[in-house]
Design a protein around this motif. Structure first.
Motif, PDB file in Angstrom:
ATOM      1  N   VAL A  33       0.516  -1.187   0.121  1.00  0.00           N
ATOM      2  CA  VAL A  33       0.092   0.505  -0.281  1.00  0.00           C
ATOM      3  C   VAL A  33       0.859   1.191  -0.502  1.00  0.00           C
ATOM      4  CG1 VAL A  33       0.066   0.363   2.712  1.00  0.00           C
ATOM      5  CG2 VAL A  33      -2.175   0.972   0.695  1.00  0.00           C
ATOM      6  N   LEU A  34       0.226   2.243  -0.474  1.00  0.00           N
ATOM      7  CA  LEU A  34       1.246   3.744  -0.721  1.00  0.00           C
ATOM      8  C   LEU A  34       0.075   4.813   0.237  1.00  0.00           C
ATOM      9  CD1 LEU A  34       3.004   5.949  -1.369  1.00  0.00           C
ATOM     10  CD2 LEU A  34       1.813   6.369  -3.068  1.00  0.00           C
ATOM     11  N   SER A 111       8.955  -1.167   5.041  1.00  0.00           N
ATOM     12  CA  SER A 111       8.400  -2.180   4.973  1.00  0.00           C
ATOM     13  C   SER A 111       8.167  -2.888   4.156  1.00  0.00           C
ATOM     14  CB  SER A 111       7.118  -2.121   6.420  1.00  0.00           C
ATOM     15  OG  SER A 111       5.907  -1.666   5.720  1.00  0.00           O
ATOM     16  N   LYS A 112       7.541  -4.461   4.162  1.00  0.00           N
ATOM     17  CA  LYS A 112       6.966  -5.006   2.448  1.00  0.00           C
ATOM     18  C   LYS A 112       6.140  -4.926   2.626  1.00  0.00           C
ATOM     19  CE  LYS A 112       6.609  -9.078   5.360  1.00  0.00           C
ATOM     20  NZ  LYS A 112       4.598  -8.858   5.115  1.00  0.00           N
ATOM     21  N   ASP A 113       5.111  -4.320   3.795  1.00  0.00           N
ATOM     22  CA  ASP A 113       3.880  -3.537   2.606  1.00  0.00           C
ATOM     23  C   ASP A 113       3.654  -2.626   2.439  1.00  0.00           C
ATOM     24  OD1 ASP A 113       2.748  -6.129   3.817  1.00  0.00           O
ATOM     25  OD2 ASP A 113       3.102  -5.848   5.415  1.00  0.00           O
ATOM     26  N   SER A 114       5.069  -1.625   2.395  1.00  0.00           N
ATOM     27  CA  SER A 114       4.679  -0.211   1.369  1.00  0.00           C
ATOM     28  C   SER A 114       5.161  -0.467   0.395  1.00  0.00           C
ATOM     29  CB  SER A 114       4.987   0.468   2.923  1.00  0.00           C
ATOM     30  OG  SER A 114       5.674   1.723   2.749  1.00  0.00           O
ATOM     31  N   TYR A 115       4.568   0.676   0.040  1.00  0.00           N
ATOM     32  CA  TYR A 115       5.924   1.431  -1.350  1.00  0.00           C
ATOM     33  C   TYR A 115       6.732   2.386  -1.529  1.00  0.00           C
ATOM     34  CZ  TYR A 115       2.828  -1.385  -4.739  1.00  0.00           C
ATOM     35  OH  TYR A 115       1.780  -2.539  -5.745  1.00  0.00           O
ATOM     36  N   LEU A 116       6.127   2.663  -0.192  1.00  0.00           N
ATOM     37  CA  LEU A 116       7.701   3.830   0.265  1.00  0.00           C
ATOM     38  C   LEU A 116       8.601   3.122   0.856  1.00  0.00           C
ATOM     39  CD1 LEU A 116       5.742   6.832   1.488  1.00  0.00           C
ATOM     40  CD2 LEU A 116       6.324   6.111  -0.752  1.00  0.00           C
TER      41      LEU A 116
END
Length: 116
Positions: A33-34, A111-116
């Motif tokens: 997610v972003l 983190s692996k869940d972030s696009y940043l």
């Protein structure tokens, strides 16, 4: 539509509280997610979608996933809308920054869940 009605609708639009808050672009397949903030979430989500469609998005991983998975693999959503306040000097920008920080603590950048 007559001129008076049109003029009244335009005036009401100009006086309306803009859709401010925190928004997300979520990859429905991977869960990445972003999370961003904007003083106009509707416009920001439209801009993000347009950049992805044109292949011009600033975040390469997000653009790559968009290209590989297609538009249907993504959700564009407002996570938290700001409410109008009675105080005329209320600092909406500071509140949005605090809200963004809170959301990014849930899904930290890097983190692996972030696009940043």
């Amino acid at each position: 539509m007559d001129r008076a009605r049109r003029k009244a609708l335009i005036q009401a639009y100009k006086l309306a509280f803009p859709p401010m808050g925190i928004y997300a672009i979520r990859n429905l397949r991977s869960g990445r997610v972003l999370i961003e903030q904007s003083a106009n979430t509707t416009g920001a989500l439209n801009r993000q979608r347009t950049q992805l469609r044109l292949g011009l998005h600033r975040i390469r991983d997000l653009q790559r996933d968009w290209r590989e998975l297609g538009e249907d693999a993504f959700a564009f959503e407002v996570l938290q809308a700001q409410e109008p306040r009675a105080e005329p000097t209320f600092d909406y920008t500071a509140e949005r920054e605090a809200l963004l920080q809170s959301w990014r603590e849930r899904i930290p950048p890097g983190s692996k869940d972030s696009y940043l």
